[in-house]
Design a protein around this motif. Structure first.
Motif, PDB file in Angstrom:
ATOM      1  N   THR A 227       0.802  -1.216   0.000  1.00 37.46           N
ATOM      2  CA  THR A 227       0.000   0.000   0.000  1.00 37.46           C
ATOM      3  C   THR A 227       0.838   1.272   0.000  1.00 37.46           C
ATOM      4  OG1 THR A 227      -0.120   0.172   2.414  1.00 37.46           O
ATOM      5  CG2 THR A 227      -1.787  -1.197   1.320  1.00 37.46           C
ATOM      6  N   SER A 228       2.146   1.153  -0.008  1.00 41.59           N
ATOM      7  CA  SER A 228       3.027   2.321   0.007  1.00 41.59           C
ATOM      8  C   SER A 228       3.007   3.023  -1.351  1.00 41.59           C
ATOM      9  CB  SER A 228       4.453   1.895   0.350  1.00 41.59           C
ATOM     10  OG  SER A 228       4.851   0.815  -0.474  1.00 41.59           O
ATOM     11  N   PRO A 229       3.376   4.303  -1.393  1.00 39.09           N
ATOM     12  CA  PRO A 229       3.407   5.021  -2.678  1.00 39.09           C
ATOM     13  C   PRO A 229       4.435   4.444  -3.650  1.00 39.09           C
ATOM     14  CG  PRO A 229       3.400   6.558  -0.836  1.00 39.09           C
ATOM     15  CD  PRO A 229       3.611   5.200  -0.256  1.00 39.09           C
ATOM     16  N   GLN A 230       5.545   3.930  -3.106  1.00 36.74           N
ATOM     17  CA  GLN A 230       6.571   3.301  -3.940  1.00 36.74           C
ATOM     18  C   GLN A 230       6.800   1.866  -3.476  1.00 36.74           C
ATOM     19  OE1 GLN A 230       7.574   6.404  -2.323  1.00 36.74           O
ATOM     20  NE2 GLN A 230       6.664   7.508  -4.052  1.00 36.74           N
ATOM     21  N   ARG A 231       7.442   1.070  -4.327  1.00 39.27           N
ATOM     22  CA  ARG A 231       7.790  -0.286  -3.923  1.00 39.27           C
ATOM     23  C   ARG A 231       8.717  -0.263  -2.711  1.00 39.27           C
ATOM     24  NH1 ARG A 231       8.159  -4.526  -8.958  1.00 39.27           N
ATOM     25  NH2 ARG A 231       6.417  -3.677 -10.171  1.00 39.27           N
ATOM     26  N   LEU A 232       8.637  -1.323  -1.924  1.00 42.93           N
ATOM     27  CA  LEU A 232       9.422  -1.387  -0.698  1.00 42.93           C
ATOM     28  C   LEU A 232      10.769  -2.055  -0.960  1.00 42.93           C
ATOM     29  CD1 LEU A 232       6.585  -2.579   1.719  1.00 42.93           C
ATOM     30  CD2 LEU A 232       7.441  -0.251   1.405  1.00 42.93           C
ATOM     31  N   PRO A 233      11.842  -1.549  -0.355  1.00 39.49           N
ATOM     32  CA  PRO A 233      13.146  -2.183  -0.544  1.00 39.49           C
ATOM     33  C   PRO A 233      13.177  -3.621  -0.032  1.00 39.49           C
ATOM     34  CG  PRO A 233      13.235  -0.471   1.158  1.00 39.49           C
ATOM     35  CD  PRO A 233      11.918  -0.336   0.467  1.00 39.49           C
ATOM     36  N   GLN A 234      12.332  -3.933   0.965  1.00 40.75           N
ATOM     37  CA  GLN A 234      12.284  -5.309   1.483  1.00 40.75           C
ATOM     38  C   GLN A 234      11.597  -6.261   0.508  1.00 40.75           C
ATOM     39  OE1 GLN A 234      11.123  -2.555   2.970  1.00 40.75           O
ATOM     40  NE2 GLN A 234      11.585  -2.494   5.161  1.00 40.75           N
ATOM     41  N   LEU A 235      10.740  -5.704  -0.395  1.00 47.93           N
ATOM     42  CA  LEU A 235       9.978  -6.524  -1.342  1.00 47.93           C
ATOM     43  C   LEU A 235      10.004  -5.853  -2.719  1.00 47.93           C
ATOM     44  CD1 LEU A 235       6.940  -7.139   1.048  1.00 47.93           C
ATOM     45  CD2 LEU A 235       8.628  -8.869   0.391  1.00 47.93           C
ATOM     46  N   PRO A 236      11.160  -5.752  -3.322  1.00 42.89           N
ATOM     47  CA  PRO A 236      11.284  -4.960  -4.558  1.00 42.89           C
ATOM     48  C   PRO A 236      10.498  -5.502  -5.744  1.00 42.89           C
ATOM     49  CG  PRO A 236      13.276  -6.229  -4.137  1.00 42.89           C
ATOM     50  CD  PRO A 236      12.431  -6.351  -2.914  1.00 42.89           C
ATOM     51  N   ASP A 237      10.129  -6.777  -5.707  1.00 42.49           N
ATOM     52  CA  ASP A 237       9.404  -7.366  -6.839  1.00 42.49           C
ATOM     53  C   ASP A 237       7.885  -7.285  -6.692  1.00 42.49           C
ATOM     54  OD1 ASP A 237      11.822  -8.083  -8.030  1.00 42.49           O
ATOM     55  OD2 ASP A 237      11.906  -9.973  -6.925  1.00 42.49           O
ATOM     56  N   VAL A 238       7.410  -6.764  -5.570  1.00 44.05           N
ATOM     57  CA  VAL A 238       5.963  -6.706  -5.311  1.00 44.05           C
ATOM     58  C   VAL A 238       5.430  -5.343  -5.738  1.00 44.05           C
ATOM     59  CG1 VAL A 238       4.153  -6.829  -3.555  1.00 44.05           C
ATOM     60  CG2 VAL A 238       6.172  -8.317  -3.387  1.00 44.05           C
ATOM     61  N   PRO A 239       4.413  -5.302  -6.602  1.00 40.39           N
ATOM     62  CA  PRO A 239       3.890  -4.015  -7.071  1.00 40.39           C
ATOM     63  C   PRO A 239       3.093  -3.281  -5.996  1.00 40.39           C
ATOM     64  CG  PRO A 239       2.537  -5.801  -7.893  1.00 40.39           C
ATOM     65  CD  PRO A 239       3.716  -6.450  -7.210  1.00 40.39           C
ATOM     66  N   THR A 240       3.004  -1.970  -6.156  1.00 40.58           N
ATOM     67  CA  THR A 240       2.135  -1.181  -5.293  1.00 40.58           C
ATOM     68  C   THR A 240       0.698  -1.280  -5.800  1.00 40.58           C
ATOM     69  OG1 THR A 240       2.341   0.816  -6.639  1.00 40.58           O
ATOM     70  CG2 THR A 240       4.019   0.468  -4.935  1.00 40.58           C
ATOM     71  N   LEU A 241      -0.241  -0.869  -4.972  1.00 43.97           N
ATOM     72  CA  LEU A 241      -1.636  -0.821  -5.423  1.00 43.97           C
ATOM     73  C   LEU A 241      -1.792   0.195  -6.554  1.00 43.97           C
ATOM     74  CD1 LEU A 241      -3.469  -1.076  -1.996  1.00 43.97           C
ATOM     75  CD2 LEU A 241      -3.681  -2.685  -3.888  1.00 43.97           C
ATOM     76  N   ALA A 242      -0.997   1.261  -6.490  1.00 46.36           N
ATOM     77  CA  ALA A 242      -1.045   2.253  -7.567  1.00 46.36           C
ATOM     78  C   ALA A 242      -0.635   1.630  -8.897  1.00 46.36           C
ATOM     79  CB  ALA A 242      -0.146   3.431  -7.230  1.00 46.36           C
ATOM     80  N   GLU A 243       0.393   0.770  -8.872  1.00 46.82           N
ATOM     81  CA  GLU A 243       0.836   0.092 -10.087  1.00 46.82           C
ATOM     82  C   GLU A 243      -0.152  -0.983 -10.533  1.00 46.82           C
ATOM     83  OE1 GLU A 243       5.672   0.041  -9.885  1.00 46.82           O
ATOM     84  OE2 GLU A 243       4.617  -1.169  -8.403  1.00 46.82           O
ATOM     85  N   SER A 244      -1.002  -1.399  -9.615  1.00 45.59           N
ATOM     86  CA  SER A 244      -1.937  -2.491  -9.907  1.00 45.59           C
ATOM     87  C   SER A 244      -3.289  -1.991 -10.384  1.00 45.59           C
ATOM     88  CB  SER A 244      -2.108  -3.355  -8.650  1.00 45.59           C
ATOM     89  OG  SER A 244      -0.861  -3.856  -8.201  1.00 45.59           O
ATOM     90  N   GLY A 245      -3.352  -0.726 -10.789  1.00 43.95           N
ATOM     91  CA  GLY A 245      -4.593  -0.219 -11.364  1.00 43.95           C
ATOM     92  C   GLY A 245      -5.337   0.791 -10.517  1.00 43.95           C
ATOM     93  N   PHE A 246      -4.732   1.221  -9.372  1.00 39.64           N
ATOM     94  CA  PHE A 246      -5.396   2.181  -8.498  1.00 39.64           C
ATOM     95  C   PHE A 246      -4.432   3.335  -8.214  1.00 39.64           C
ATOM     96  CE2 PHE A 246      -7.045  -2.049  -7.823  1.00 39.64           C
ATOM     97  CZ  PHE A 246      -8.408  -1.851  -8.018  1.00 39.64           C
ATOM     98  N   PRO A 247      -4.290   4.228  -9.184  1.00 40.39           N
ATOM     99  CA  PRO A 247      -3.232   5.243  -9.128  1.00 40.39           C
ATOM    100  C   PRO A 247      -3.299   6.188  -7.943  1.00 40.39           C
ATOM    101  CG  PRO A 247      -4.781   5.688 -10.924  1.00 40.39           C
ATOM    102  CD  PRO A 247      -5.086   4.317 -10.428  1.00 40.39           C
ATOM    103  N   ARG A 248      -4.472   6.391  -7.361  1.00 43.57           N
ATOM    104  CA  ARG A 248      -4.588   7.314  -6.223  1.00 43.57           C
ATOM    105  C   ARG A 248      -4.534   6.593  -4.888  1.00 43.57           C
ATOM    106  NH1 ARG A 248      -8.894   8.384  -9.296  1.00 43.57           N
ATOM    107  NH2 ARG A 248     -10.320   7.745  -7.627  1.00 43.57           N
ATOM    108  N   PHE A 249      -4.274   5.315  -4.903  1.00 40.13           N
ATOM    109  CA  PHE A 249      -4.417   4.499  -3.699  1.00 40.13           C
ATOM    110  C   PHE A 249      -3.066   4.263  -3.030  1.00 40.13           C
ATOM    111  CE2 PHE A 249      -6.915   0.534  -2.044  1.00 40.13           C
ATOM    112  CZ  PHE A 249      -6.592   0.892  -0.750  1.00 40.13           C
ATOM    113  N   SER A 250      -2.892   4.845  -1.871  1.00 40.49           N
ATOM    114  CA  SER A 250      -1.774   4.507  -0.995  1.00 40.49           C
ATOM    115  C   SER A 250      -2.278   4.649   0.435  1.00 40.49           C
ATOM    116  CB  SER A 250      -0.567   5.420  -1.232  1.00 40.49           C
ATOM    117  OG  SER A 250      -0.863   6.747  -0.855  1.00 40.49           O
ATOM    118  N   ALA A 251      -1.706   3.883   1.325  1.00 45.19           N
ATOM    119  CA  ALA A 251      -2.139   3.926   2.720  1.00 45.19           C
ATOM    120  C   ALA A 251      -1.002   3.486   3.617  1.00 45.19           C
ATOM    121  CB  ALA A 251      -3.360   3.017   2.935  1.00 45.19           C
ATOM    122  N   GLU A 252      -0.872   4.170   4.740  1.00 45.94           N
ATOM    123  CA  GLU A 252       0.131   3.834   5.742  1.00 45.94           C
ATOM    124  C   GLU A 252      -0.481   4.053   7.124  1.00 45.94           C
ATOM    125  OE1 GLU A 252       4.347   5.259   3.989  1.00 45.94           O
ATOM    126  OE2 GLU A 252       2.822   6.823   4.080  1.00 45.94           O
TER     127      GLU A 252
END
Length: 326
Positions: A227-252
């Motif tokens: 749910t982060s705005p950018q990919r996480l360094p701990q999980l570099p291969d996992v897409p964000t929700l924004a990359e998955s089709g929800f460009p305004r979606f981030s949450a922390e």
């Protein structure tokens, strides 16, 4: 007559001085221990963050900063205690999303309103969430999960640690944005929700990076998105929700300090400036990183703006989904 005039003058001087004595002279603050009141028991992100900064604040300001855990009622017990405390600079609320913004609404108890009863001091840390599934479920991507959840009568179940938690609100938001629908199973806390996910009784959940990462690394869950705005360094291969089709979606989830309304602006500014110094320290940042969080301070004005934006974003979700603690 002269003696009475002197007495009246003395009483008047005491009366005028009383408010000044009540409003602690900023230059002498702090001259005794300061309490950081927490809405959760020991353990977890908020408690961990509080213990890191309390140690650092004591070193820099020369007085103990005591962590006071007061869990219960979704954080209302701790929040109410601070809202009603003397605004003398010796009691602060170390809050998070739910207790600061949403618990009075969800629990239907107007014991405080952050906009009226608190002065934001500074943010402390931010932690992203993961959308993780049991490794045996068929979904390999977020798109596959959402497509399955759009089929009427689907058996997709999401584990929530409780109504109105950030985990739950992110789930509701994603349903609203995607048109998917799943069953939400509410648990009394994160531990039982995680247990059922690991056991395969539910298909997925949203959980904080700090809690979920060990299970991901052990292969006990699989991550579909972060749910982060950018990919996480701990999980570099996992897409964000924004990359998955929800460009305004981030949450922390956040942690941050708030003071009772009426606290001296000079004290608020000094504490905020000290936290900015602490949270810019590389060693401190590494300690937060070990918790799965990002240390990030802000000015009182910046923190107020952030809370306002979060309030405006999530309160309609709570109202539309009719989320309550009942």
């Amino acid at each position: 007559m002269h003696r009475r005039s002197i007495l009246r003058a003395g009483l008047l001087a005491c009366t005028l001085a009383a408010p000044l004595a009540h409003a602690q002279p900023p230059g002498s603050w702090p001259d005794k221990p300061v309490k950081l009141v927490l809405p959760y028991p020991p353990g977890g992100n908020v408690d961990g963050a509080a213990r890191i900064i309390s140690e650092q604040l004591q070193q820099r300001l020369g007085q103990p900063f005591v962590v006071d855990n007061r869990p219960g009622a979704g954080g209302l017990i701790a929040g109410e205690a601070v809202a009603k405390a003397e605004p003398d600079g010796y009691t602060f609320f170390m809050g998070a999303n739910g207790p600061v913004l949403f618990s009075p609404l969800i629990f239907k108890r107007n014991v405080y309103d952050w906009k009226k009863d608190f002065v934001p001091v500074s943010s402390v840390s931010f932690t992203p969430l993961l959308l993780q599934v049991h490794p045996k479920v068929r979904f390999r991507t977020l798109g596959e999960l959402l497509e399955a959840a759009k089929v009427k009568g689907n058996d997709v179940i999401m584990a929530s640690p409780g109504a109105g938690t950030t985990n739950h609100l992110v789930s509701e938001y994603l349903q609203r944005e995607s048109g998917a629908r799943w069953t939400t199973a509410h648990y009394k806390g994160n531990a039982p929700a995680t247990t059922d996910l690991l056991g395969g009784q539910v298909q997925f959940n949203f959980d904080q990076l700090s809690v979920a990462l060990p299970f991901v690394q052990a292969g006990r869950t699989r991550v579909l998105a972060v749910t982060s705005p950018q990919r996480l360094p701990q999980l570099p291969d996992v897409p964000t929700l924004a990359e998955s089709g929800f460009p305004r979606f981030s949450a922390e989830t956040f942690t941050g300090l708030l003071a009772p309304k009426g606290t001296s602006p000079q004290i608020v500014q000094r504490l905020s400036a000290t936290l900015q110094q602490i949270l810019a320290d590389k060693a401190v940042q590494e300690r937060f990183r070990a918790l799965g969080s990002e240390a990030r301070a802000s000015t009182p004005q910046q923190f107020t703006q952030y809370l306002t934006q979060e309030d405006q974003r999530w309160t309609p979700i709570i109202q539309q989904a009719q989320i309550t603690a009942d």
